[in-house]
Design an enzyme around this catalytic site. Structure first.
Site, PDB file in Angstrom:
ATOM      1  N   LYS A  31      -1.205  22.526 -20.772  1.00  0.00           N
ATOM      2  CA  LYS A  31      -0.880  22.230 -22.179  1.00  0.00           C
ATOM      3  C   LYS A  31      -0.485  23.541 -22.880  1.00  0.00           C
ATOM      4  O   LYS A  31       0.073  24.431 -22.233  1.00  0.00           O
ATOM      5  CB  LYS A  31      -2.039  21.493 -22.847  1.00  0.00           C
ATOM      6  CG  LYS A  31      -2.440  20.257 -22.023  1.00  0.00           C
ATOM      7  CD  LYS A  31      -3.347  19.298 -22.722  1.00  0.00           C
ATOM      8  CE  LYS A  31      -3.662  18.137 -21.779  1.00  0.00           C
ATOM      9  NZ  LYS A  31      -4.496  17.112 -22.414  1.00  0.00           N
ATOM     10  N   GLU A  38      -3.087   8.017 -17.327  1.00  0.00           N
ATOM     11  CA  GLU A  38      -3.968   8.794 -18.189  1.00  0.00           C
ATOM     12  C   GLU A  38      -4.359   7.954 -19.401  1.00  0.00           C
ATOM     13  O   GLU A  38      -3.596   7.886 -20.378  1.00  0.00           O
ATOM     14  CB  GLU A  38      -3.256  10.068 -18.672  1.00  0.00           C
ATOM     15  CG  GLU A  38      -2.867  11.001 -17.549  1.00  0.00           C
ATOM     16  CD  GLU A  38      -2.748  12.443 -18.027  1.00  0.00           C
ATOM     17  OE1 GLU A  38      -3.386  13.298 -17.399  1.00  0.00           O
ATOM     18  OE2 GLU A  38      -2.071  12.704 -19.028  1.00  0.00           O
TER      19      GLU A  38
HETATM   20  P1  13P Z   1      -8.221  16.621 -19.814  1.00  0.00           P
HETATM   21  O1  13P Z   1      -8.449  16.807 -18.337  1.00  0.00           O
HETATM   22  O2  13P Z   1      -8.467  17.852 -20.626  1.00  0.00           O
HETATM   23  O3  13P Z   1      -8.926  15.410 -20.339  1.00  0.00           O
HETATM   24  O4  13P Z   1      -6.641  16.331 -20.000  1.00  0.00           O
HETATM   25  C1  13P Z   1      -6.043  15.377 -19.217  1.00  0.00           C
HETATM   26  C2  13P Z   1      -4.568  15.454 -19.417  1.00  0.00           C
HETATM   27  O5  13P Z   1      -4.046  15.128 -20.469  1.00  0.00           O
HETATM   28  C3  13P Z   1      -3.753  15.974 -18.299  1.00  0.00           C
HETATM   29  O6  13P Z   1      -2.397  15.753 -18.517  1.00  0.00           O
END
Ligand code: 13P
Length: 249
Positions: free
Chosen positions: A11, A166
């Protein structure tokens, strides 16, 4: 037999120094195994990532790409540019891009085709909100997100793609889908694709994402239709990410 994939989605996190330390930790700690390991970095770090990971067993990619090849698109990054930096994968349609940057299925499908046409591997994300889950529309929502891209790009394109389920309510919340909940949606997605092309559906890696940690990864990855993970927060920590990679072996 599908090859497991563990992909890190950093991210909008990191600095030159933390990225360098993270990659060195991953290179030192990774035991080459059956799983494909990918890290998806912010655009400005791709040169650094390429320098660090060239010749290693770890692949790298981006978290988005433009559907356009070049031109007057201020702030956008083309697939060709990503190729120049050695990217092999591109995350597309992440729920944060859908929710915060108004990306729609049609635009995501156009990006998917641009990535496929360049020979890179799209990681297409689908997932329902808590509201949609509670309304009982999870299957409908994720099937719609998947089929919008299948209809536009053609099912054969999915022989070169990765799908990631997700659930929005599990992202960054510490609340993971149970292995049963995740498996149920993965199976739904694979069956929907199998209704179009059984061979493509059978080979498609479907990753689970949403609060995956070292402590829950093995149980999730043991499910028959879960072929690895797309990891957010835990991918920023070498030790945690390596333990998740290990759980996918
Ligand atoms: P997290 O593992 O921080 O929950 O994030 C998942 C995600 O959005 C991966 O693209």
């Amino acid at each position: 037999m599908r090859t497991p994939v563990v992909a890190g989605n950093w991210k909008m996190n990191g600095s030159k120094s933390t990225v360098t330390a993270l990659l060195q930790g991953l290179k030192q700690g990774l035991n080459p195994g059956r799983a494909s390991v990918v890290v998806c970095a912010p655009f400005p770090f791709l040169g650094l990532v390429a320098d660090e990971l060239s010749g290693s067993a770890i692949q790298w990619g981006a978290q988005n790409a433009s559907q356009y090849p070049a031109g007057a698109y201020t702030g956008e990054v083309s697939v060709g540019m990503l190729q120049e930096f050695g990217c092999s994968h591109v995350i597309l349609g992440h729920s944060e891009r859908r929710a915060l940057f108004s990306e729609q299925n049609e635009q995501i499908a156009a990006k998917f085709m641009a990535v496929i046409d360049a020979g890179l591997t799209p990681i297409l994300c689908v997932g329902e909100t808590l509201e949609q889950r509670e309304a009982g529309t999870t299957a409908q929502v994720v099937e719609e997100q998947l089929m919008a891209v299948v209809d536009a790009a053609g099912v054969i394109a999915f022989s070169k793609a990765i799908l990631a389920y997700e659930p929005v309510w599990a992202i960054g919340t510490g609340r993971t889908a149970s292995p049963q909940q995740a498996q149920e949606v993965h199976e739904t997605l694979r069956k929907r694709l199998a209704a179009v092309d059984g061979a493509v559906a059978d080979k498609l890696p479907i990753l689970y994402g949403g609060s995956v940690k070292a402590a829950n990864a093995a149980e999730l990855f043991a499910c028959p239709d879960i072929d690895g993970g797309l990891i957010g927060g835990a991918s920023l920590d070498a030790e945690a990410f390596l333990a998740i990679c290990h759980a996918a072996e």
